[in-house]
Design a protein around this motif. Structure first.
Motif, mmCIF file in Angstrom:
data_model
loop_
_atom_site.group_PDB
_atom_site.id
_atom_site.type_symbol
_atom_site.label_atom_id
_atom_site.label_comp_id
_atom_site.label_asym_id
_atom_site.label_seq_id
_atom_site.Cartn_x
_atom_site.Cartn_y
_atom_site.Cartn_z
ATOM 1 N N ARG A 33 19.322 38.285 32.689
ATOM 2 C CA ARG A 33 20.163 37.248 33.291
ATOM 3 C C ARG A 33 19.498 35.875 33.296
ATOM 4 O O ARG A 33 20.177 34.861 33.407
ATOM 5 N N ASN A 34 18.175 35.849 33.182
ATOM 6 C CA ASN A 34 17.513 34.546 33.051
ATOM 7 C C ASN A 34 17.940 33.860 31.754
ATOM 8 O O ASN A 34 18.024 32.647 31.689
ATOM 9 N N ARG A 35 18.213 34.670 30.744
ATOM 10 C CA ARG A 35 18.583 34.078 29.455
ATOM 11 C C ARG A 35 20.089 34.118 29.202
ATOM 12 O O ARG A 35 20.644 33.179 28.626
ATOM 13 N N PHE A 36 20.747 35.210 29.617
ATOM 14 C CA PHE A 36 22.163 35.397 29.263
ATOM 15 C C PHE A 36 23.057 35.273 30.490
ATOM 16 O O PHE A 36 22.751 35.832 31.557
ATOM 17 N N GLY A 37 24.170 34.599 30.315
ATOM 18 C CA GLY A 37 25.226 34.637 31.324
ATOM 19 C C GLY A 37 26.075 35.875 31.102
ATOM 20 O O GLY A 37 26.229 36.336 29.966
ATOM 21 N N ILE A 38 26.589 36.431 32.176
ATOM 22 C CA ILE A 38 27.432 37.626 32.066
ATOM 23 C C ILE A 38 28.728 37.365 32.821
ATOM 24 O O ILE A 38 28.700 36.893 33.967
ATOM 25 N N ILE A 39 29.828 37.666 32.184
ATOM 26 C CA ILE A 39 31.137 37.510 32.827
ATOM 27 C C ILE A 39 31.869 38.840 32.690
ATOM 28 O O ILE A 39 32.033 39.351 31.579
ATOM 29 N N ALA A 40 32.279 39.417 33.811
ATOM 30 C CA ALA A 40 32.931 40.727 33.788
ATOM 31 C C ALA A 40 34.280 40.656 34.506
ATOM 32 O O ALA A 40 34.340 40.379 35.698
ATOM 33 N N VAL A 41 35.330 40.904 33.739
ATOM 34 C CA VAL A 41 36.683 40.956 34.316
ATOM 35 C C VAL A 41 37.090 42.431 34.334
ATOM 36 O O VAL A 41 37.486 42.993 33.324
ATOM 37 N N SER A 42 36.950 43.052 35.498
ATOM 38 C CA SER A 42 37.118 44.512 35.567
ATOM 39 C C SER A 42 38.573 44.950 35.637
ATOM 40 O O SER A 42 38.898 46.077 35.281
ATOM 41 N N LEU A 43 39.440 44.062 36.111
ATOM 42 C CA LEU A 43 40.847 44.443 36.298
ATOM 43 C C LEU A 43 41.741 43.384 35.659
ATOM 44 O O LEU A 43 42.159 42.430 36.295
ATOM 45 N N MET A 44 42.021 43.598 34.367
ATOM 46 C CA MET A 44 42.827 42.631 33.614
ATOM 47 C C MET A 44 44.322 42.758 33.904
ATOM 48 O O MET A 44 45.074 41.818 33.701
ATOM 49 N N ASN A 45 44.751 43.945 34.306
ATOM 50 C CA ASN A 45 46.191 44.193 34.464
ATOM 51 C C ASN A 45 46.486 44.715 35.881
ATOM 52 O O ASN A 45 46.875 45.875 36.057
ATOM 53 N N PRO A 46 46.288 43.862 36.885
ATOM 54 C CA PRO A 46 46.457 44.345 38.263
ATOM 55 C C PRO A 46 47.880 44.803 38.578
ATOM 56 O O PRO A 46 48.070 45.742 39.353
ATOM 57 N N ASP A 47 48.881 44.174 37.958
ATOM 58 C CA ASP A 47 50.271 44.602 38.218
ATOM 59 C C ASP A 47 50.520 45.994 37.649
ATOM 60 O O ASP A 47 51.159 46.833 38.287
ATOM 61 N N GLY A 48 50.033 46.211 36.446
ATOM 62 C CA GLY A 48 50.228 47.522 35.815
ATOM 63 C C GLY A 48 49.575 48.622 36.633
ATOM 64 O O GLY A 48 50.137 49.708 36.804
ATOM 65 N N VAL A 49 48.384 48.338 37.154
ATOM 66 C CA VAL A 49 47.678 49.321 37.988
ATOM 67 C C VAL A 49 48.453 49.566 39.288
ATOM 68 O O VAL A 49 48.687 50.705 39.689
ATOM 69 N N ALA A 50 48.898 48.495 39.933
ATOM 70 C CA ALA A 50 49.612 48.637 41.210
ATOM 71 C C ALA A 50 50.921 49.405 41.034
ATOM 72 O O ALA A 50 51.322 50.178 41.896
ATOM 73 N N ASN A 51 51.576 49.186 39.906
ATOM 74 C CA ASN A 51 52.880 49.807 39.679
ATOM 75 C C ASN A 51 52.801 51.181 39.016
ATOM 76 O O ASN A 51 53.833 51.774 38.691
ATOM 77 N N GLY A 52 51.616 51.660 38.779
ATOM 78 C CA GLY A 52 51.469 52.968 38.143
ATOM 79 C C GLY A 52 52.015 52.982 36.717
ATOM 80 O O GLY A 52 52.597 53.971 36.271
ATOM 81 N N ASN A 53 51.815 51.871 35.997
ATOM 82 C CA ASN A 53 52.333 51.792 34.622
ATOM 83 C C ASN A 53 51.547 52.657 33.653
ATOM 84 O O ASN A 53 50.372 52.957 33.874
#
Ligand SMILES: [Zn+2]
Length: 401
Positions: A226-246
């Motif tokens: 992490r001293n050298r690299f930035g890290i970006i993590a988007v763990s839940l891209m589709n929150p509506d789909g998850v909430a609606n049981g898609n």
């Protein structure tokens, strides 16, 4: 005991929110069934004497066959309950799991689950005690569970930020966990991780949680990284789909992992903006993109060996060195040269030339093995990216836009 324990860590609690299927009562003398919680799916429910039949429909059609079901049983008596599922589209794919506390999950033993009519129908016998329990295609990790996990990570690690990157169609916020390299004036190199574009793909989500926890840990390796690299993590891209049981799509009926190019949906637009920020900064470079999914078996969709990535040969080095460290997790590398398919992988490689992969985990892969191997994959990813000399990699801003 009719269940086999799985061992899911307790931080993966499922938040039980009221959303889908506000239905008429589905009950008989033995039990009541409902879908009144986040991630639930019952399309219709029929009482047949002492047993129940549930119909499961996809959110729209055509659709990739990932038939998601999730329902709660509230017993009125102890004893056995027969519940059958009938799929209006596709056929049975996910082995049913059960949770009695909303946190830990167990696979329902196969001898209590019978496929009929070539998988169009499944009959299960459920053992009822006195308390309600949930039966689900895969474990539930709700939006609330992601939120509390991410907030817990930020509370533990002062170098982490939780950044809102956009909103879903139904207005749910989409967040990224982010760490910025500690030497901000130098070349900023990034690793970007995405997950849960496809709601039922929990095995990939388990891999991502373990992977992200490893890169954001206080180990010497992760700190150096992490001293050298930035890290970006988007763990839940589709929150509506998850909430609606898609089964697969967002609430506009779009497969988000076929929208990286058109960018017609707010969820993918949020992800694009995040990549735009890297592309627009003359000092920033994307070094790796991983997108976590699930399929029939463990595999990585990668660039072909002929396609030159920067860093060069990262994929082969990474997968080989991880593979040397375990014998409990089989996987394959599937080279895919399909630049026209608008997936995150093709978009990211096409725009940045960075190794860009779909990290696919088998639907029913042992959960402990998923997490253990993801830790190894994360460690080897860090070790190998650190082995490339920053100056050799240089700044290559050509063909970014
Ligand atoms: Zn997927």
């Amino acid at each position: 005991m009719r269940t086999l324990l799985f061992g899911i860590a307790s931080f993966l609690t499922s938040g039980l929110l009221s959303v889908s299927w506000a239905n008429e009562t589905c009950e008989n003398d033995l039990a009541k069934l409902d879908a009144d919680f986040e991630g639930a799916r019952i399309s219709a429910c029929f009482v047949e004497g002492d047993s129940f039949e549930i119909r499961i429909d996809p959110e729209d059609q055509p659709i990739n066959p990932s038939p998601w079901y999730s329902f709660r049983v509230t017993p009125k008596q102890t004893g056995d309950l027969k519940v059958s599922i009938r799929y209006s589209y596709g056929k049975h794919r996910y082995r049913p799991k059960r949770s009695d506390d909303g946190r830990t999950w167990a696979l329902i033993d196969a001898i209590y689950v019978r496929e009929r009519q070539k998988g169009k129908r499944v009959v299960m016998t459920l053992e009822m005690g006195t308390e309600p329990f949930i039966v689900s295609a895969q474990e539930l990790i709700s939006g609330q569970a992601y939120e509390s996990w991410e907030k817990g990570m930020v509370a533990k690690h002062p170098y982490l930020e939780r950044v809102k990157i956009g909103n879903s169609v139904e207005g749910r916020p989409i967040y990224a966990l982010k760490s910025t390299p500690s030497e901000p004036d130098s070349n900023r190199e990034y690793v970007v991780l995405f997950g849960r574009q496809h709601p039922p793909e929990l095995s990939g989500a388990f891999a991502m949680l373990a992977f992200v926890s490893t890169v954001f840990a206080d180990t010497e390796l992760a700190t150096d990284f992490r001293n050298r690299f930035g890290i970006i993590a988007v763990s839940l891209m589709n929150p509506d789909g998850v909430a609606n049981g898609n089964w697969r799509h967002n609430v506009n009926g779009k497969d988000l992992n076929r929208d990286w190019g058109p960018f017609t949906q707010p969820e993918t637009q949020a992800a694009k903006k995040l990549l735009d920020d890297i592309a627009d900064d003359p000092n920033s470079q994307l070094r790796l993109m991983l997108d976590f999914h699930s399929t029939k078996k463990n595999l990585f969709y990668t660039q072909t060996k002929k396609e030159k990535t920067k860093p060069e040969k990262f994929t082969a080095r990474w997968l080989e060195s991880a593979d040397e460290r375990f014998d409990y997790y089989d996987f394959s590398r599937e080279e895919r040269h399909q630049r026209s398919l608008p997936t995150s992988k093709n978009y990211s490689f096409g725009r940045f030339g960075a190794p860009s992969m779909t990290y696919e985990v088998g639907d029913e892969t042992n959960r402990a093995a998923i997490s253990r191997s993801a830790v190894v994959f994360a460690e080897e990813m860090m070790r190998i990216l650190l082995s490339y000399d920053e100056d050799d990699l240089g700044k290559d801003k050509a063909s970014r836009n």
